[in-house]
Design an enzyme around this catalytic site. Structure first.
Site, PDB file in Angstrom:
ATOM      1  N   LYS A  54       0.828  -1.199   0.000  1.00 44.97           N
ATOM      2  CA  LYS A  54       0.000   0.000   0.000  1.00 44.97           C
ATOM      3  C   LYS A  54       0.866   1.255   0.000  1.00 44.97           C
ATOM      4  CE  LYS A  54      -3.819  -2.224   2.485  1.00 44.97           C
ATOM      5  NZ  LYS A  54      -4.503  -2.392   3.784  1.00 44.97           N
ATOM      6  N   GLN A  98      -4.504  -1.566  10.106  1.00 45.40           N
ATOM      7  CA  GLN A  98      -4.409  -2.909   9.528  1.00 45.40           C
ATOM      8  C   GLN A  98      -4.937  -3.956  10.506  1.00 45.40           C
ATOM      9  OE1 GLN A  98      -3.421  -3.591   6.356  1.00 45.40           O
ATOM     10  NE2 GLN A  98      -3.958  -5.720   6.716  1.00 45.40           N
ATOM     11  N   ASP A 121     -11.313   2.710   4.497  1.00 45.48           N
ATOM     12  CA  ASP A 121     -11.677   1.293   4.383  1.00 45.48           C
ATOM     13  C   ASP A 121     -13.189   1.112   4.354  1.00 45.48           C
ATOM     14  OD1 ASP A 121      -9.460  -0.377   4.087  1.00 45.48           O
ATOM     15  OD2 ASP A 121      -8.950  -0.269   6.208  1.00 45.48           O
TER      16      ASP A 121
END
Length: 291
Positions: A54, A98, A121
């Protein structure tokens, strides 16, 4: 005839170039680049690899990216303090914590602590609610990647029978919401499909899957979708990522390629699209926050 390949790697490269052009246009006008802050707690190798990918993707597209690494012993209070600082930082437009997190930390509390405007997200309950109501602030990354993979390969879902195998909060549920809704100005990527959500406890799963014009496998079980479960010519999207003898494989058995009309590979299918849609959401967040 073998299935046509739904090449997520190639499409991701095309879309990242589009994102990079939009970012360059913003910075040329003197606006700050979209900024993504990733938070990694612990030393899980898969999470480290994912965050590293990412970070590189952000750099390549001209986004500002920072990775905040915390030890596995981090307390929930310590993690929430970092999230609060990132919420208040005007250079940060997107925050990604994460998952999974160590067992001493309540994932739900952390998800709810991220400012909804920076929740790229699309995990925060407020953003999930907006998605369900048809007014999404952001689309969840993996479901949006699936829909882009279909639409940009000329595979329409309007009026089609779509079966999603999997009911997770990350893929199955939000993807079903997006697929069933009518496209509007507020939600242009909606699929206008007839949607069935199935799972491994579904009675006669094979019969349900065989109804599908588009079949999405998001179970997390290697090879669970076999050729006898697929309608000839159907589009099959494999969201699964499973490690078998050190090799990354999907939820779809390789022999499905002899029956399906289209099939996404693992790796190289949905994975690159997920990261691409994260960049897309971070740019969108910057446009919403900074204008």
């Amino acid at each position: 005839m073998p299935a046509q390949r739904l090449d997520g790697k190639a499409l991701a490269a095309t879309m990242r170039a589009e994102i990079a052009a939009r970012v360059a246009a913003r910075t040329a006008k003197g606006q700050r680049p979209p900024g993504l802050a990733a938070v990694l707690v612990g030393e899980d190798p898969a999470s480290q690899t994912y965050v590293r990918n990412k970070h590189k993707a952000c750099h390549d597209a001209g986004l500002a990216s920072a990775v905040h690494t915390l030890p596995a012993s981090t307390t929930q209070a310590g993690l929430l303090e970092l999230v609060a600082r990132l919420n208040a930082d005007p250079a940060v437009h997107g925050i990604l914590v994460q998952l999974p997190l160590p067992k001493q930390i309540d994932e739900g509390a952390v998800i709810r602590a991220v400012a909804p405007a920076k929740d790229v997200d699309c995990f925060h309950p407020e953003n999930v609610g907006l998605l369900a109501a048809g007014f999404p602030r952001f689309y969840p990354c993996t479901p949006h990647g699936v829909l882009q993979l279909l639409s940009r390969n000329g595979i329409g879902t309007a009026g089609k029978e779509v079966v999603v195998v999997g009911r997770s909060n990350i893929v199955g549920k939000p993807l079903a919401l997006m697929l069933m809704q009518k496209p509007t100005a507020a939600s242009p990527a909606a699929g206008d499909a007839t949607v069935t959500v199935a799972h491994t406890r579904t009675a006669d799963l094979a019969a349900v899957c065989r109804r599908a014009d588009v079949l999405v496998a998001a179970v997390g079980r290697a090879g669970v979708i076999t050729p006898d479960m697929v309608k000839p010519g159907a589009a099959v999207v494999d969201v699964g990522t499973n490690s078998v003898n050190g090799k990354l494989v999907g939820d779809v058995h390789p022999d499905v390629g002899a029956v399906a009309g289209w099939l996404s590979p693992v790796p190289g299918g949905v994975g690159p699209m997920t990261i691409t849609m994260l960049l897309y959401n971070t740019l969108s967040a910057a446009e919403q926050i900074d204008g």
